[in-house]
Design a protein around this motif. Structure first.
Motif, short mmCIF file in Angstrom:
data_model
loop_
_atom_site.label_atom_id
_atom_site.label_comp_id
_atom_site.label_asym_id
_atom_site.label_seq_id
_atom_site.Cartn_x
_atom_site.Cartn_y
_atom_site.Cartn_z
N PHE A 72 59.12 39.93 36.54
CA PHE A 72 59.63 39.40 35.27
C PHE A 72 60.69 38.32 35.52
CE2 PHE A 72 57.68 43.34 34.00
CZ PHE A 72 57.19 43.08 32.74
N GLU A 73 61.56 38.56 36.49
CA GLU A 73 62.61 37.58 36.80
C GLU A 73 62.01 36.25 37.26
OE1 GLU A 73 64.89 39.57 39.76
OE2 GLU A 73 65.70 41.08 38.37
N ARG A 76 60.08 34.43 34.38
CA ARG A 76 61.03 33.85 33.41
C ARG A 76 61.76 32.65 34.00
NH1 ARG A 76 63.26 39.86 31.85
NH2 ARG A 76 61.57 40.43 30.39
N LYS A 79 59.48 29.72 33.85
CA LYS A 79 59.42 29.27 32.45
C LYS A 79 60.65 28.44 32.11
CE LYS A 79 58.73 29.48 27.83
NZ LYS A 79 59.96 28.89 27.31
N GLN A 80 61.81 28.90 32.57
CA GLN A 80 63.06 28.18 32.31
C GLN A 80 63.04 26.80 32.95
OE1 GLN A 80 65.50 29.47 30.40
NE2 GLN A 80 66.85 27.69 30.59
N ALA A 125 54.45 40.26 32.05
CA ALA A 125 55.40 39.15 32.14
C ALA A 125 54.79 37.86 31.59
CB ALA A 125 55.84 38.95 33.59
N GLU A 128 54.23 38.12 27.70
CA GLU A 128 55.53 38.03 27.03
C GLU A 128 55.90 36.57 26.79
OE1 GLU A 128 59.51 38.38 29.26
OE2 GLU A 128 59.32 40.35 28.32
N ILE A 129 55.70 35.75 27.83
CA ILE A 129 55.98 34.31 27.72
C ILE A 129 55.03 33.65 26.72
CG2 ILE A 129 55.82 32.12 28.99
CD1 ILE A 129 56.86 33.69 31.46
#
Length: 251
Positions: A72-73, A76, A79-80, A125, A128-129
């Motif tokens: 997940f980290e 994300r 994505k960031q 993960a 979720e995005i």
């Protein structure tokens, strides 16, 4: 026609099919988010691809998919950095396995955890995005072995790939009325570092040809696809319909 997916995340990208698909997508001008345990291999691949394709951005991060919080980290963080992830390819997997009841539960457990539980974490993960973006394309790399229960060293592996295929189809059912697309890919025999250590398998194609076929299928964004289509679509029909005794002999 399927839309262009510019920012593509691939797990297990340091070798084999993941590395091969990264090369194909980079040649198409796509940006890549690549993760795997062997970060040194990823760094080398990043340097090679960015030198060869100057307009392509390649991000790399270490990831052990069995460290679920890390999945997940990392997703994300990608994505960031990119602002948007357009496609996630759940590719990381493990091929080891032993016949059931022969004292190697440890090997079968490791395969089950990596190929299914860790894949579940990656799907969670990714989706979720995609739900937050209201867009995206989830791709899972299953296997032709998912078509049927198989004997000997393939028993657990085949079961995990069948589970992954069912999981992916369930996610697709959940997202049918959304802009999010979901694809299950069933590769046949494609040569990789692992397969090259054994004798040449009938119907096996080389890595480059196999990865080109994989990427072409993914780009179409079907619900599911056997790759390469010939002869594996036909082989898949046979595997699903032949008597189990015949399947046991061919495996």
């Amino acid at each position: 026609m399927a839309q262009r997916r510019q920012n593509i995340l691939i797990t297990g990208a340091s070798s084999g099919l993941g590395e091969g698909m990264a090369r194909e997508f980079a040649a198409m001008g796509r940006n890549l988010a690549l993760c795997a345990r062997r970060v040194d291999r990823l760094v080398e691949l990043k340097a090679e691809l960015e030198a060869k394709y100057p307009g392509v951005k390649v991000l790399v991060r270490p990831l052990d998919v069995n460290q679920h919080e890390q999945v997940f980290e990392v997703f994300r963080a990608f994505k960031q950095e990119f602002g948007q992830i357009d496609r996630v390819i759940v590719n990381a997997g493990l091929g080891k396995g032993q016949p059931i009841g022969k004292g190697r539960f440890d090997a079968n457990l490791q395969t089950a955890q990596t190929n299914f539980i860790a894949a579940l974490a990656q799907c969670e993960a990714a989706v979720e995005i995609f739900r937050a973006q209201n867009s995206g394309h989830l791709v899972s790399i299953s296997s032709m072995s998912a078509m049927r229960g198989l004997p000997r060293n393939l028993t657990t592996y085949a079961a995990t790939k069948a589970g992954l295929a069912a999981l992916t189809e369930g996610i697709r059912a959940d997202l049918l009325r959304t802009p999010i697309k979901v694809t299950t890919i069933f590769p046949g025999y494609i040569e990789t570092e692992l397969s090259s250590k054994s004798a040449k398998t009938p119907l096996m194609v080389d890595t480059a040809s196999g990865c080109r076929a994989l990427v072409a299928a993914i780009e179409r964004e079907p619900a599911k696809a056997c790759v390469p289509s010939w002869p594996w679509t036909l082989v898949g029909w046979y595997m699903r319909n032949a008597p189990l005794a015949w399947i046991a002999k061919m495996s």
